[in-house]
Scaffold this motif. Structure first.
Motif, mmCIF file in Angstrom:
data_model
loop_
_atom_site.group_PDB
_atom_site.id
_atom_site.type_symbol
_atom_site.label_atom_id
_atom_site.label_comp_id
_atom_site.label_asym_id
_atom_site.label_seq_id
_atom_site.Cartn_x
_atom_site.Cartn_y
_atom_site.Cartn_z
ATOM 1 N N ASN A 1 0.796 -1.108 0.077
ATOM 2 C CA ASN A 1 -0.007 0.179 -0.173
ATOM 3 C C ASN A 1 0.787 1.232 -0.167
ATOM 4 O O ASN A 1 0.692 2.131 -0.566
ATOM 5 C CB ASN A 1 -1.050 -0.145 1.094
ATOM 6 C CG ASN A 1 -1.955 1.156 1.265
ATOM 7 O OD1 ASN A 1 -1.456 2.178 2.100
ATOM 8 N ND2 ASN A 1 -3.069 1.129 0.373
ATOM 9 N N ALA A 2 1.882 1.238 0.693
ATOM 10 C CA ALA A 2 2.820 2.375 0.949
ATOM 11 C C ALA A 2 3.559 2.451 -0.399
ATOM 12 O O ALA A 2 3.422 3.621 -1.216
ATOM 13 C CB ALA A 2 3.971 2.303 1.904
ATOM 14 N N TYR A 3 3.897 1.496 -1.161
ATOM 15 C CA TYR A 3 4.593 1.892 -2.213
ATOM 16 C C TYR A 3 3.467 2.174 -3.405
ATOM 17 O O TYR A 3 3.833 3.092 -4.384
ATOM 18 C CB TYR A 3 5.420 0.390 -2.909
ATOM 19 C CG TYR A 3 5.962 0.633 -4.038
ATOM 20 C CD1 TYR A 3 7.036 1.570 -4.288
ATOM 21 C CD2 TYR A 3 5.881 -0.058 -5.365
ATOM 22 C CE1 TYR A 3 7.623 1.813 -5.386
ATOM 23 C CE2 TYR A 3 6.721 0.074 -6.389
ATOM 24 C CZ TYR A 3 7.867 1.238 -6.736
ATOM 25 O OH TYR A 3 8.479 1.125 -7.673
ATOM 26 N N TYR A 4 2.254 1.812 -3.417
ATOM 27 C CA TYR A 4 1.293 1.994 -4.349
ATOM 28 C C TYR A 4 0.879 3.598 -4.213
ATOM 29 O O TYR A 4 0.815 4.319 -5.165
ATOM 30 C CB TYR A 4 0.078 1.493 -4.139
ATOM 31 C CG TYR A 4 -1.433 2.141 -4.529
ATOM 32 C CD1 TYR A 4 -1.427 2.251 -6.123
ATOM 33 C CD2 TYR A 4 -2.251 2.835 -3.888
ATOM 34 C CE1 TYR A 4 -2.522 2.970 -6.843
ATOM 35 C CE2 TYR A 4 -3.295 3.372 -4.384
ATOM 36 C CZ TYR A 4 -3.389 3.489 -5.757
ATOM 37 O OH TYR A 4 -4.384 3.945 -6.386
ATOM 38 N N ARG A 5 0.848 4.117 -2.874
ATOM 39 C CA ARG A 5 0.675 5.642 -2.775
ATOM 40 C C ARG A 5 1.692 6.465 -3.360
ATOM 41 O O ARG A 5 1.469 7.524 -4.013
ATOM 42 C CB ARG A 5 0.395 5.415 -1.179
ATOM 43 C CG ARG A 5 -0.979 5.187 -0.634
ATOM 44 C CD ARG A 5 -1.182 5.521 0.723
ATOM 45 N NE ARG A 5 -2.578 4.819 1.504
ATOM 46 C CZ ARG A 5 -3.517 5.216 1.152
ATOM 47 N NH1 ARG A 5 -3.736 6.612 0.503
ATOM 48 N NH2 ARG A 5 -4.521 4.826 1.552
ATOM 49 N N GLU A 6 3.011 5.939 -3.193
ATOM 50 C CA GLU A 6 3.956 6.640 -3.772
ATOM 51 C C GLU A 6 4.020 6.783 -5.285
ATOM 52 O O GLU A 6 3.986 7.822 -5.810
ATOM 53 C CB GLU A 6 5.129 6.066 -3.259
ATOM 54 C CG GLU A 6 6.547 6.856 -3.718
ATOM 55 C CD GLU A 6 7.789 6.490 -2.982
ATOM 56 O OE1 GLU A 6 8.841 6.434 -3.420
ATOM 57 O OE2 GLU A 6 7.744 6.301 -1.781
ATOM 58 N N ILE A 7 4.066 5.532 -5.805
ATOM 59 C CA ILE A 7 3.894 5.740 -7.329
ATOM 60 C C ILE A 7 2.768 6.127 -7.890
ATOM 61 O O ILE A 7 2.606 6.725 -8.849
ATOM 62 C CB ILE A 7 4.158 4.287 -8.012
ATOM 63 C CG1 ILE A 7 3.139 3.184 -7.670
ATOM 64 C CG2 ILE A 7 5.520 3.776 -7.462
ATOM 65 C CD1 ILE A 7 3.282 1.951 -8.080
ATOM 66 N N ALA A 8 1.524 6.254 -7.326
ATOM 67 C CA ALA A 8 0.329 6.703 -7.693
ATOM 68 C C ALA A 8 0.584 8.305 -7.914
ATOM 69 O O ALA A 8 -0.346 8.773 -8.764
ATOM 70 C CB ALA A 8 -0.813 6.289 -6.960
ATOM 71 N N THR A 9 1.413 8.903 -7.122
ATOM 72 C CA THR A 9 1.585 10.396 -7.366
ATOM 73 C C THR A 9 2.319 10.660 -8.539
ATOM 74 O O THR A 9 2.484 11.795 -8.790
ATOM 75 C CB THR A 9 2.051 10.830 -6.036
ATOM 76 O OG1 THR A 9 3.355 10.414 -5.901
ATOM 77 C CG2 THR A 9 1.161 10.575 -5.152
ATOM 78 N N VAL A 10 3.246 9.648 -9.192
ATOM 79 C CA VAL A 10 4.094 9.739 -10.070
ATOM 80 C C VAL A 10 3.310 9.515 -11.560
ATOM 81 O O VAL A 10 3.425 10.263 -12.605
ATOM 82 C CB VAL A 10 5.246 9.168 -9.955
ATOM 83 C CG1 VAL A 10 6.357 9.314 -10.960
ATOM 84 C CG2 VAL A 10 5.969 9.403 -8.493
ATOM 85 N N TYR A 11 2.609 8.324 -11.573
ATOM 86 C CA TYR A 11 1.975 7.869 -12.708
ATOM 87 C C TYR A 11 0.641 7.985 -12.852
ATOM 88 O O TYR A 11 0.031 7.587 -12.063
ATOM 89 C CB TYR A 11 2.464 6.201 -12.894
ATOM 90 C CG TYR A 11 3.908 5.649 -12.968
ATOM 91 C CD1 TYR A 11 4.588 6.094 -14.284
ATOM 92 C CD2 TYR A 11 4.504 5.518 -11.745
ATOM 93 C CE1 TYR A 11 6.006 5.652 -14.120
ATOM 94 C CE2 TYR A 11 5.921 5.345 -11.721
ATOM 95 C CZ TYR A 11 6.642 5.360 -12.688
ATOM 96 O OH TYR A 11 7.898 4.987 -12.864
#
Length: 324
Positions: A255-265
């Motif tokens: 979830n933490a990684y998803y939230r991070e990359i969701a702001t980029v892609y």
């Protein structure tokens, strides 16, 4: 003058997590106390380490926070068995009795710090804590184990963490995904169990609304649908583990990684691709492992740990009729 403080990237955080696990596996006794003191000294300016002095000992504590009145007592045996349970009980009782006698008025919270590789506190200590709360009110009692200590470590900035470990945090690209170490046993389990259950279930449409909301293309929809046929095997795997926190930790990392990359892609397809790399990195997966990876993604899709949930009442927009 503005001071730049370098914080960890997500990849660096996952590397530090691995470093922490490796270090904690080898730390017992005074070595664990030293590691704990290094973290707490870097974390809190009011933390005072308490060293043995002459014939007065350490006054029944390993550290004290002056501002909030927290007194810390560490215990880290080499093994956790029936004998060590008796020792930890003796340690707890002795440190508490000594602290009350020698440091009365200096602390308001007694924190028992432990290094249990099972990430749990022995039931006898849990009972002792409950008894102590009842018998020594209004004194407060807390525990601090490996997971909480990792949380304190992650509140430090990069150079402080490097000083704690006495080693730099590498920034080079990794060949293997940072999630692979935690998930490899799960992937191996899925590869084997998928063979055993092959053909036992039919394709079904699950979470179609969530797929519509995230605008998944047909390839990703099909990948998740097929993966969902076997997500019950993921639950089967986690239910069979002794460590009941493992599932929640892996889900939190996802979830933490998803939230991070969701702001980029901006597209779900790119997000899914990055999640696949999170698990596998640049490693080449055989077909069976690639299918197992799709089951993992489908599982965390179903459990709402990755990709956005549609708002209540949301309906997909009407599709335009195809041109003839």
């Amino acid at each position: 003058m503005e001071v730049f403080v370098e914080v960890l990237s997500f990849t660096e955080r996952m590397f530090v997590k691995t470093m922490f696990r490796d270090r904690m596996a080898d730390l017992t006794g005074s070595a664990f106390e030293d590691f704990f003191i290094r973290i707490m000294t870097a974390r809190y300016t009011d933390f005072v380490e308490v060293r043995t002095h002459g014939n007065i000992g350490d006054l029944s504590s390993d550290g004290l926070r002056l501002h909030d009145g927290r007194l810390y007592a560490c215990y880290a045996p080499e093994t956790f068995d029936a004998d060590s349970a008796r020792d930890v009980k003796k340690k707890f009782t002795g440190d508490l009795t000594g602290a009350l006698a020698k440091r009365a008025g200096e602390f308001q919270t007694f924190v028992f710090v432990y290094n249990d590789p099972r990430r749990g506190l022995h039931p006898e200590i849990t009972q002792l804590l409950a008894q102590a709360r009842r018998g020594h009110a209004p004194l407060a009692f807390e525990t601090l184990g490996p997971r909480q200590l990792l949380g304190e470590l992650f509140r430090l900035v990069k150079y402080q963490i490097e000083e704690v470990f006495g080693a730099p945090i590498p920034v080079e690209d990794v060949v293997y995904g940072v999630g692979l170490e935690d998930l490899k046993p799960l992937l191996d389990h899925l590869v084997e169990r998928r063979r055993q259950t092959s053909g036992q279930q039919s394709l079904r449409e699950v979470s179609a609304l969530k797929m519509d909301y995230n605008q998944l293309d047909e390839d990703d929809r099909e990948m998740l649908r097929r993966g969902m046929l076997h997500t019950h095997l993921v639950e089967e795997y986690y239910q069979g583990l002794t460590d009941v926190t493992e599932r929640d930790e892996v889900a939190a990392d996802f979830n933490a990684y998803y939230r991070e990359i969701a702001t980029v892609y901006s597209t779900a397809a790119d997000v899914i691709y990055e999640l696949e790399k999170y698990v596998a990195g640049n490693r080449h997966l055989d077909r069976a492992s690639a299918r197992a990876l799709s089951v993992v993604l489908a599982y965390f899709f179903e459990t709402c740990d990755i990709l956005a949930e549609p708002p209540t009442g949301w309906t997909p927009p009407a599709r335009e009729p195809a041109l003839t």
